[in-house]
Design a protein around this motif. Structure first.
Motif, PDB file in Angstrom:
ATOM      1  N   GLY A 244      28.594  27.794  53.043  1.00 43.97           N
ATOM      2  CA  GLY A 244      28.107  26.580  53.677  1.00 43.97           C
ATOM      3  C   GLY A 244      28.394  26.507  55.156  1.00 43.97           C
ATOM      4  O   GLY A 244      27.546  26.092  55.958  1.00 43.97           O
ATOM      5  N   GLU A 249      25.881  21.606  59.159  1.00 44.05           N
ATOM      6  CA  GLU A 249      25.011  20.758  58.329  1.00 44.05           C
ATOM      7  C   GLU A 249      24.425  19.568  59.075  1.00 44.05           C
ATOM      8  O   GLU A 249      23.270  19.201  58.858  1.00 44.05           O
ATOM      9  CB  GLU A 249      25.792  20.254  57.111  1.00 44.05           C
ATOM     10  CG  GLU A 249      25.713  21.191  55.949  1.00 44.05           C
ATOM     11  CD  GLU A 249      26.605  20.782  54.781  1.00 44.05           C
ATOM     12  OE1 GLU A 249      27.070  19.628  54.720  1.00 44.05           O
ATOM     13  OE2 GLU A 249      26.840  21.660  53.937  1.00 44.05           O
ATOM     14  N   LEU A 266      19.298  25.058  50.178  1.00 42.19           N
ATOM     15  CA  LEU A 266      20.724  25.363  50.295  1.00 42.19           C
ATOM     16  C   LEU A 266      21.363  25.473  48.916  1.00 42.19           C
ATOM     17  O   LEU A 266      21.119  24.635  48.042  1.00 42.19           O
ATOM     18  CB  LEU A 266      21.445  24.253  51.070  1.00 42.19           C
ATOM     19  CG  LEU A 266      20.850  23.839  52.422  1.00 42.19           C
ATOM     20  CD1 LEU A 266      21.616  22.639  52.973  1.00 42.19           C
ATOM     21  CD2 LEU A 266      20.894  25.006  53.396  1.00 42.19           C
ATOM     22  N   TYR A 269      27.570  24.616  50.792  1.00 43.64           N
ATOM     23  CA  TYR A 269      27.777  23.480  51.691  1.00 43.64           C
ATOM     24  C   TYR A 269      29.091  23.645  52.448  1.00 43.64           C
ATOM     25  O   TYR A 269      30.015  24.311  51.965  1.00 43.64           O
ATOM     26  CB  TYR A 269      27.772  22.181  50.863  1.00 43.64           C
ATOM     27  CG  TYR A 269      26.493  22.104  50.064  1.00 43.64           C
ATOM     28  CD1 TYR A 269      25.339  21.596  50.625  1.00 43.64           C
ATOM     29  CD2 TYR A 269      26.429  22.658  48.776  1.00 43.64           C
ATOM     30  CE1 TYR A 269      24.137  21.613  49.933  1.00 43.64           C
ATOM     31  CE2 TYR A 269      25.242  22.682  48.076  1.00 43.64           C
ATOM     32  CZ  TYR A 269      24.087  22.167  48.655  1.00 43.64           C
ATOM     33  OH  TYR A 269      22.902  22.210  47.974  1.00 43.64           O
ATOM     34  N   GLU A 270      29.139  22.958  53.581  1.00 43.09           N
ATOM     35  CA  GLU A 270      30.337  23.062  54.417  1.00 43.09           C
ATOM     36  C   GLU A 270      31.576  22.540  53.714  1.00 43.09           C
ATOM     37  O   GLU A 270      32.653  23.095  53.856  1.00 43.09           O
ATOM     38  CB  GLU A 270      30.128  22.237  55.703  1.00 43.09           C
ATOM     39  CG  GLU A 270      29.426  22.981  56.791  1.00 43.09           C
ATOM     40  CD  GLU A 270      29.566  22.261  58.127  1.00 43.09           C
ATOM     41  OE1 GLU A 270      28.656  21.485  58.472  1.00 43.09           O
ATOM     42  OE2 GLU A 270      30.581  22.477  58.806  1.00 43.09           O
ATOM     43  N   GLU A 272      32.105  21.734  50.182  1.00 45.58           N
ATOM     44  CA  GLU A 272      31.794  21.639  48.746  1.00 45.58           C
ATOM     45  C   GLU A 272      32.920  20.960  47.989  1.00 45.58           C
ATOM     46  O   GLU A 272      34.083  21.221  48.299  1.00 45.58           O
ATOM     47  CB  GLU A 272      31.588  23.043  48.177  1.00 45.58           C
ATOM     48  CG  GLU A 272      30.295  23.640  48.614  1.00 45.58           C
ATOM     49  CD  GLU A 272      30.068  25.038  48.026  1.00 45.58           C
ATOM     50  OE1 GLU A 272      30.705  25.396  47.020  1.00 45.58           O
ATOM     51  OE2 GLU A 272      29.243  25.752  48.600  1.00 45.58           O
ATOM     52  N   VAL A 275      28.105  17.079  49.820  1.00 50.18           N
ATOM     53  CA  VAL A 275      26.911  17.487  50.556  1.00 50.18           C
ATOM     54  C   VAL A 275      26.754  16.479  51.685  1.00 50.18           C
ATOM     55  O   VAL A 275      26.970  15.276  51.469  1.00 50.18           O
ATOM     56  CB  VAL A 275      25.676  17.444  49.626  1.00 50.18           C
ATOM     57  CG1 VAL A 275      24.407  17.817  50.382  1.00 50.18           C
ATOM     58  CG2 VAL A 275      25.891  18.389  48.439  1.00 50.18           C
ATOM     59  N   HIS A 276      26.402  16.941  52.847  1.00 47.94           N
ATOM     60  CA  HIS A 276      26.260  16.031  53.977  1.00 47.94           C
ATOM     61  C   HIS A 276      25.313  14.891  53.573  1.00 47.94           C
ATOM     62  O   HIS A 276      24.191  15.148  53.109  1.00 47.94           O
ATOM     63  CB  HIS A 276      25.691  16.785  55.189  1.00 47.94           C
ATOM     64  CG  HIS A 276      25.845  16.028  56.466  1.00 47.94           C
ATOM     65  ND1 HIS A 276      25.127  14.880  56.730  1.00 47.94           N
ATOM     66  CD2 HIS A 276      26.640  16.233  57.527  1.00 47.94           C
ATOM     67  CE1 HIS A 276      25.471  14.412  57.911  1.00 47.94           C
ATOM     68  NE2 HIS A 276      26.403  15.214  58.420  1.00 47.94           N
ATOM     69  N   LEU A 287      18.287  21.293  47.240  1.00 49.30           N
ATOM     70  CA  LEU A 287      19.747  21.364  47.164  1.00 49.30           C
ATOM     71  C   LEU A 287      20.170  21.869  45.783  1.00 49.30           C
ATOM     72  O   LEU A 287      19.816  21.276  44.771  1.00 49.30           O
ATOM     73  CB  LEU A 287      20.351  19.981  47.420  1.00 49.30           C
ATOM     74  CG  LEU A 287      19.934  19.307  48.738  1.00 49.30           C
ATOM     75  CD1 LEU A 287      20.397  17.857  48.767  1.00 49.30           C
ATOM     76  CD2 LEU A 287      20.501  20.076  49.936  1.00 49.30           C
TER      77      LEU A 287
END
Ligand code: DGY
Length: 331
Positions: A244, A249, A266, A269-270, A272, A275-276, A287
């Motif tokens: 991520g 994001e 995606l 995620y940055e 996890e 999720v943004h 997603l």
């Protein structure tokens, strides 16, 4: 069955497929964490006390503090190809072997990358919602129009095993393939996959689909950001099944909202499993919950390989897929 006294003691940090647990139990004294989520840090250290092996998932953080608290630990075996959840330098310094599960998930991950790519381009998730919401009342010429895939340009960032497997599938779609990687794939591979090496900027400017397959490293963190997204075509799609944090994001959400790129898909995620929030409301992003390697067969193979890696180290053999083989040489 081996003699109990000589069997190594290991911790398996989460439920694995039955077959893999059986394999582990025939050759080791196994403590299995059966809970739903990862063990909290303190508990992980406590359960590891006196144990020589750990089979863990990417949701377990294996950092310097944990390694320091577990001096008997000799091997950390990740059930994943990525290992950014493990402080590799600290493990290597402390003589702890780290292993991962490459190869067995390559093709499945490449299949899913294409699932993401096709879903984004042809708006499959939106289409599914459209039908379920009862909006499919008649055939329409101009509804749910997407982007073509065949004949377009695919840009692969990170041209290792998975990136190449993704590129191989592009041959069937008659696509032009560009790739960007620190290392050249060499002429034979480039010819076989009809792929050309290029710098990142050219790849971003010329690709209709940009797919990310790089490991998460200091130099790849936020590789895709407002500036690099700005280099992509407004008709292009971004696919991420790597890690991520390779993508910023917030910048991606803004680019999607403003139509600066056409869409994204995606799997990672940055932060996890978060999720943004800005992504959640956008129709032009698909997603998925980090499932690129999640086929029955592949997950069993990953778990079996991780168990085998762990046991091999503890039985004094070379594990099939070590990440820091230099530790083995020191023994
Ligand atoms: C990996 O293997 O690194 C994936 O992210 C989980 O399959």
């Amino acid at each position: 069955m081996a003699d109990t006294a000589s069997r190594p003691a290991i911790l398996i940090s989460r439920i694995l497929p039955e077959e893999s647990l059986r394999l582990a139990r025939t050759r080791a004294e196994v403590d299995l964490h059966k809970g739903d989520g990862p063990l909290p840090k303190g508990e992980l250290a406590a359960r590891l006390g006196g144990r020589a092996g750990l089979v863990c998932l990417i949701t377990d953080t294996i950092d310097e503090a944990l390694l320091a608290a577990c001096p008997d630990l000799r091997v950390v075996s990740n059930v994943a190809v990525g290992f950014n959840n493990i402080d590799l330098a600290a493990a290597t310094r402390r003589g702890v072997v780290v292993t991962n599960t490459p190869d067995v998930l390559t093709e499945t991950t490449a299949d899913f990358t294409w699932t993401l790519l096709m879903a984004a381009a042809r708006r499959l998730v939106e289409a599914d919602r459209y039908v379920r919401e009862g909006r499919f009342t008649q055939w329409e010429l101009m509804v749910l129009l997407g982007g073509d895939v065949h004949g377009k340009t695919l840009g692969v960032v990170g041209f290792g095993r998975i990136g190449r497997a993704v590129a191989r599938r592009a041959l069937g779609f008659n696509m032009r393939v560009l790739y960007h990687d620190a290392a050249s794939a060499g002429r034979a591979v480039e010819q076989e996959l009809r792929a050309s090496a290029t710098d990142l900027e050219t790849l971003l400017r010329e690709s209709d689909f940009v797919t990310l397959h790089t490991p998460l490293l200091p130099e790849t963190r936020h590789l895709i950001n407002a500036r690099t997204l700005g280099m992509m075509k407004p008709t292009a799609y971004l696919i991420n099944a790597s890690r991520g944090s390779v993508v910023e994001e917030a910048a991606l959400a803004e680019a999607l909202r403003e139509g600066r790129i056409a869409g994204a898909a995606l799997d990672v995620y940055e932060h996890e499993p978060q999720v943004h929030p800005d992504l959640l409301g956008l129709p032009n992003v698909v997603l998925a919950p980090h499932i690129a390697s999640a086929s029955h067969d592949t997950r069993v193979q990953m778990a079996n390989l991780a168990v085998e890696n762990c046991l091999a180290v503890l039985e004094g053999r070379t594990p099939p897929t070590p990440v820091n083989p230099e530790v083995l040489k020191r023994r």
